[in-house]
Design a protein around this motif. Structure first.
Motif, PDB file in Angstrom:
ATOM      1  N   ASP A  40      50.631  42.336  25.826  1.00 12.09           N
ATOM      2  CA  ASP A  40      51.723  42.335  26.801  1.00 12.09           C
ATOM      3  C   ASP A  40      51.923  43.745  27.343  1.00 12.09           C
ATOM      4  O   ASP A  40      51.794  44.723  26.619  1.00 12.09           O
ATOM      5  CB  ASP A  40      53.027  41.880  26.148  1.00 12.09           C
ATOM      6  CG  ASP A  40      53.041  40.400  25.837  1.00 12.09           C
ATOM      7  OD1 ASP A  40      52.114  39.695  26.288  1.00 12.09           O
ATOM      8  OD2 ASP A  40      53.961  39.963  25.141  1.00 12.09           O
ATOM      9  N   LYS A  41      52.239  43.819  28.629  1.00  9.33           N
ATOM     10  CA  LYS A  41      52.552  45.081  29.275  1.00  9.33           C
ATOM     11  C   LYS A  41      53.990  45.005  29.750  1.00  9.33           C
ATOM     12  O   LYS A  41      54.474  43.927  30.085  1.00  9.33           O
ATOM     13  CB  LYS A  41      51.605  45.314  30.453  1.00  9.33           C
ATOM     14  CG  LYS A  41      50.157  45.439  30.024  1.00  9.33           C
ATOM     15  CD  LYS A  41      49.241  45.208  31.223  1.00  9.33           C
ATOM     16  CE  LYS A  41      47.856  44.849  30.801  1.00  9.33           C
ATOM     17  NZ  LYS A  41      47.736  43.554  30.159  1.00  9.33           N
ATOM     18  N   PRO A  42      54.680  46.125  29.803  1.00 11.52           N
ATOM     19  CA  PRO A  42      56.079  46.083  30.263  1.00 11.52           C
ATOM     20  C   PRO A  42      56.223  45.431  31.637  1.00 11.52           C
ATOM     21  O   PRO A  42      57.202  44.732  31.891  1.00 11.52           O
ATOM     22  CB  PRO A  42      56.494  47.559  30.307  1.00 11.52           C
ATOM     23  CG  PRO A  42      55.547  48.269  29.413  1.00 11.52           C
ATOM     24  CD  PRO A  42      54.274  47.472  29.423  1.00 11.52           C
ATOM     25  N   GLU A  43      55.245  45.634  32.499  1.00  8.36           N
ATOM     26  CA  GLU A  43      55.308  45.104  33.863  1.00  8.36           C
ATOM     27  C   GLU A  43      55.193  43.581  33.911  1.00  8.36           C
ATOM     28  O   GLU A  43      55.642  42.950  34.863  1.00  8.36           O
ATOM     29  CB  GLU A  43      54.190  45.696  34.735  1.00  8.36           C
ATOM     30  CG  GLU A  43      54.212  47.194  34.870  1.00  8.36           C
ATOM     31  CD  GLU A  43      53.477  47.924  33.757  1.00  8.36           C
ATOM     32  OE1 GLU A  43      53.378  49.148  33.836  1.00  8.36           O
ATOM     33  OE2 GLU A  43      53.005  47.281  32.801  1.00  8.36           O
ATOM     34  N   THR A  44      54.558  42.989  32.903  1.00  3.07           N
ATOM     35  CA  THR A  44      54.296  41.545  32.946  1.00  3.07           C
ATOM     36  C   THR A  44      54.978  40.768  31.817  1.00  3.07           C
ATOM     37  O   THR A  44      54.892  39.545  31.786  1.00  3.07           O
ATOM     38  CB  THR A  44      52.779  41.290  32.868  1.00  3.07           C
ATOM     39  OG1 THR A  44      52.269  41.799  31.633  1.00  3.07           O
ATOM     40  CG2 THR A  44      52.057  41.931  34.039  1.00  3.07           C
ATOM     41  N   ARG A  45      55.644  41.452  30.921  1.00  6.57           N
ATOM     42  CA  ARG A  45      56.217  40.820  29.727  1.00  6.57           C
ATOM     43  C   ARG A  45      57.180  39.681  30.066  1.00  6.57           C
ATOM     44  O   ARG A  45      57.116  38.606  29.466  1.00  6.57           O
ATOM     45  CB  ARG A  45      56.918  41.874  28.879  1.00  6.57           C
ATOM     46  CG  ARG A  45      57.375  41.352  27.534  1.00  6.57           C
ATOM     47  CD  ARG A  45      57.871  42.455  26.625  1.00  6.57           C
ATOM     48  NE  ARG A  45      56.761  43.335  26.285  1.00  6.57           N
ATOM     49  CZ  ARG A  45      56.833  44.665  26.328  1.00  6.57           C
ATOM     50  NH1 ARG A  45      57.941  45.261  26.675  1.00  6.57           N
ATOM     51  NH2 ARG A  45      55.790  45.395  25.999  1.00  6.57           N
ATOM     52  N   SER A  46      58.052  39.878  31.040  1.00  2.00           N
ATOM     53  CA  SER A  46      59.049  38.844  31.337  1.00  2.00           C
ATOM     54  C   SER A  46      58.401  37.584  31.920  1.00  2.00           C
ATOM     55  O   SER A  46      58.832  36.472  31.621  1.00  2.00           O
ATOM     56  CB  SER A  46      60.120  39.374  32.289  1.00  2.00           C
ATOM     57  OG  SER A  46      59.556  39.717  33.523  1.00  2.00           O
ATOM     58  N   THR A 154      50.933  36.794  41.757  1.00  2.09           N
ATOM     59  CA  THR A 154      51.480  38.152  41.702  1.00  2.09           C
ATOM     60  C   THR A 154      51.117  38.825  40.383  1.00  2.09           C
ATOM     61  O   THR A 154      50.776  40.013  40.353  1.00  2.09           O
ATOM     62  CB  THR A 154      53.010  38.120  41.890  1.00  2.09           C
ATOM     63  OG1 THR A 154      53.303  37.484  43.140  1.00  2.09           O
ATOM     64  CG2 THR A 154      53.607  39.503  41.864  1.00  2.09           C
ATOM     65  N   LEU A 158      49.084  42.317  39.841  1.00  2.00           N
ATOM     66  CA  LEU A 158      49.557  43.405  38.981  1.00  2.00           C
ATOM     67  C   LEU A 158      48.523  43.762  37.919  1.00  2.00           C
ATOM     68  O   LEU A 158      48.245  44.940  37.676  1.00  2.00           O
ATOM     69  CB  LEU A 158      50.866  43.014  38.287  1.00  2.00           C
ATOM     70  CG  LEU A 158      52.132  43.150  39.085  1.00  2.00           C
ATOM     71  CD1 LEU A 158      53.308  42.543  38.333  1.00  2.00           C
ATOM     72  CD2 LEU A 158      52.409  44.614  39.400  1.00  2.00           C
ATOM     73  N   GLU A 159      47.967  42.744  37.275  1.00  2.00           N
ATOM     74  CA  GLU A 159      46.955  42.984  36.240  1.00  2.00           C
ATOM     75  C   GLU A 159      45.740  43.704  36.841  1.00  2.00           C
ATOM     76  O   GLU A 159      45.210  44.634  36.253  1.00  2.00           O
ATOM     77  CB  GLU A 159      46.522  41.680  35.579  1.00  2.00           C
ATOM     78  CG  GLU A 159      47.542  41.098  34.647  1.00  2.00           C
ATOM     79  CD  GLU A 159      47.731  41.885  33.356  1.00  2.00           C
ATOM     80  OE1 GLU A 159      46.967  42.824  33.074  1.00  2.00           O
ATOM     81  OE2 GLU A 159      48.676  41.550  32.632  1.00  2.00           O
ATOM     82  N   GLU A 161      45.638  45.683  39.444  1.00  2.69           N
ATOM     83  CA  GLU A 161      45.984  47.066  39.759  1.00  2.69           C
ATOM     84  C   GLU A 161      46.079  47.926  38.500  1.00  2.69           C
ATOM     85  O   GLU A 161      45.579  49.050  38.462  1.00  2.69           O
ATOM     86  CB  GLU A 161      47.289  47.124  40.553  1.00  2.69           C
ATOM     87  CG  GLU A 161      47.131  46.566  41.950  1.00  2.69           C
ATOM     88  CD  GLU A 161      48.434  46.432  42.710  1.00  2.69           C
ATOM     89  OE1 GLU A 161      49.525  46.426  42.081  1.00  2.69           O
ATOM     90  OE2 GLU A 161      48.366  46.349  43.954  1.00  2.69           O
ATOM     91  N   ILE A 162      46.710  47.405  37.456  1.00  2.00           N
ATOM     92  CA  ILE A 162      46.831  48.141  36.195  1.00  2.00           C
ATOM     93  C   ILE A 162      45.450  48.426  35.619  1.00  2.00           C
ATOM     94  O   ILE A 162      45.133  49.548  35.198  1.00  2.00           O
ATOM     95  CB  ILE A 162      47.697  47.354  35.184  1.00  2.00           C
ATOM     96  CG1 ILE A 162      49.150  47.303  35.651  1.00  2.00           C
ATOM     97  CG2 ILE A 162      47.596  47.942  33.788  1.00  2.00           C
ATOM     98  CD1 ILE A 162      50.002  46.284  34.907  1.00  2.00           C
TER      99      ILE A 162
END
Length: 179
Positions: A40-46, A154, A158-159, A161-162
């Motif tokens: 999990d990454k902070p950007e995608t956790r939720s 989305t 994000l994934e 780009e990260i």
């Protein structure tokens, strides 16, 4: 004046005294990136927390496959006409092949990755960056079993780009920031 000299000296120092990684080491680092991409990454956790366990597992697996694509894509783009390109990609593929020979889970991953390479390669051939990212996100959502899902699309963007930034950083470190 000192502020302009310090970064140049720092770069020279790193160039002269930093131990360069071998293609094998960079290939193994790429495999580590694939394994870590599942976390999990902070950007995608939720977004992941809102999914069912089955969907979350599928998204995490697809994230690993996307990372595999990003590795090949970034390496090919950054090292287009450089001799390092083939060494890095060969070391990476050798590491994956070695794992696939030893473990049926990695064998299945490798087979899926070959399919995704085609799907994601078709997505990156686009007339603009916006179009490319949209296509990548849509391909990601489709592969997760939810075609047209804007949230997963989305998340795929994000994934990408990260992982793109992380892979570029590793590649740049490998060649000494092209210096």
């Amino acid at each position: 004046m000192l502020s302009r000299i310090a970064p140049k000296f720092s770069r020279l120092f790193r160039t002269l005294f930093k131990k360069k990684a071998t293609p094998h080491e960079i290939g193994m680092s790429f495999v580590d990136m694939i394994v870590q991409s599942r976390a999990d990454k902070p950007e995608t956790r939720s977004v992941l927390a809102s999914l069912s366990e089955k969907d979350r597992e599928r998204v995490q697996f697809e994230t690993m496959l996307l990372q595999g694509f990003v590795i090949e894509y970034v390496t090919s783009e950054l090292f287009r006409n450089r001799p390092e390109k083939q060494g890095i990609l060969t070391a990476y593929r050798d590491a994956l092949d070695s794992l696939a020979e030893q473990d049926p889970v990695w064998r299945a991953f490798d087979a899926e990755l070959r399919l995704r390479l085609l799907r994601y390669t078709e997505a990156v051939i686009a007339p603009s960056l916006d179009s490319m990212l949209t296509r990548l996100g849509d391909a990601f959502a489709d592969a997760c079993g939810h075609p047209g899902d804007r949230t997963l699309s989305t998340l795929g963007i994000l994934e990408f780009e990260i992982q793109y930034v992380a892979t570029c950083t590793l590649c740049c470190d490998y060649v000494g920031a092209f210096g």
